[in-house]
Enzyme design. Structure first.
Site, PDB file in Angstrom:
ATOM      1  CG  MET A   1      -0.325  -0.090   2.358  1.00 29.88           C
ATOM      2  SD  MET A   1       1.208  -1.539   2.729  1.00 29.88           S
ATOM      3  CE  MET A   1      -0.241  -2.761   3.023  1.00 29.88           C
ATOM      4  N   PRO A   2       1.522   0.887  -0.451  1.00 25.79           N
ATOM      5  CG  PRO A   2       3.768   0.623  -2.788  1.00 25.79           C
ATOM      6  CD  PRO A   2       1.983   0.215  -1.832  1.00 25.79           C
ATOM      7  CE1 TYR A   3       1.049  11.104  -0.220  1.00 19.95           C
ATOM      8  CE2 TYR A   3      -0.752  10.216  -0.887  1.00 19.95           C
ATOM      9  CZ  TYR A   3      -0.454  11.302  -0.518  1.00 19.95           C
ATOM     10  OH  TYR A   3      -1.086  12.845  -1.035  1.00 19.95           O
ATOM     11  CB  THR A  42      -0.920   1.757  -4.704  1.00 24.27           C
ATOM     12  OG1 THR A  42       0.907   0.989  -4.448  1.00 24.27           O
ATOM     13  CG2 THR A  42       0.424   3.088  -5.197  1.00 24.27           C
ATOM     14  CB  VAL A  43      -3.057   5.898  -2.127  1.00 24.79           C
ATOM     15  CG1 VAL A  43      -3.391   7.036  -2.405  1.00 24.79           C
ATOM     16  CG2 VAL A  43      -4.077   5.089  -1.481  1.00 24.79           C
TER      17      VAL A  43
END
Lengths: 69, 69, 69, 69, 69, 69
Positions: A1-3, A42-43
């Site tokens: 879940m990287p941003y 990923t956001v």
């Protein structure tokens, strides 16, 4: 879940909905390929910034454009 | 004096002035309760982002909505 | 899927793992309660910043502490 | 090539193009003078935030203005 | 001269110097290909965040790992 | 109560406590002089980023240094 946050200037000819979608897909795929992270989570947030509000090397982009830079 | 930035999508039915005030009060109170910090000085900035500019799992929110996600 | 970034100072007695978990749960619940967003997808990032690197009102927190502020 | 982000409220009488240019030049010069970095490459982004979206001490700036703070 | 910030967790097996370089090259190339911007000036900052400081869906990544998520 | 975030590389010879204080004072004074904002409330956060984690023009700063850029 990287941003991921992408900031770029809002030009008179602004980037299209399709280009934004391509950037979001592209950076998400890149993170999966390179570090195997967040295919589904990923956001990505794209900020389009007025050229008066964006400066490089001490001058606004609006000014730099006038100077042909 | 903590600093908090909240980014969420700007929907067709955008969040109201009262909801923004509630988020600001709520997150400030949370920081006081949990870590005893900044009752009078916490800075909160809420960014409302267009659904074309906000991506999750490789697709824009605009697309995800069309796909019923 | 809101994104929240919390910046606060890293003190000699830094916030604990439990306090971080409580902040993350608390701000996620707040967003669900107030705007009904992202119960399962809200991303929260907590940045702990050295007191030399954090300034308020023109002075570093390190200096302000010495001045008893 | 430092990166600087300045967030401030968008008031009824918003800051002018000239003031933005002055902030960009000023912060770039400051980085050169103090740490000798990035005269030609410093990137500065100015975010103007609605007073409903900007909170201090648990209240929005809109509310604080009404309370004469 | 776009600006890109990538935040991801610092795992026990952290991403390598080569992977960081690949992410920086990849996202810069992506911006050139998709929107023709900043081949020589794009700034990319990668933030590696402790799993106690990174939350998704109301829990820290440290907790989610323990729960096998 | 403006908020300013300054990101710059953490070099082998990192910026000193005094330089950080000078940047914080300097940017706070600049905001007062140019837009008359936040003499006592401006928040400044300085992020020092590893040269492997900071890229310009598609290469990390570590690589650019090796190439004498």
């Amino acid at each position: 879940m990287p941003y991921v946050n992408i900031k770029l200037t809002r030009e008179q000819d602004p980037i299209t909905r399709e280009q934004k979608a391509e950037l979001i897909t592209g950076v998400t795929d890149l993170l999966v390929q390179v570090v195997g992270r967040g295919p589904g989570t990923t956001v990505v947030v794209i900020d389009e910034v007025d050229t008066d509000n964006y400066g490089v090397g001490g001058a606004t982009i609006t000014e730099r454009r006038k100077q042909g830079k």
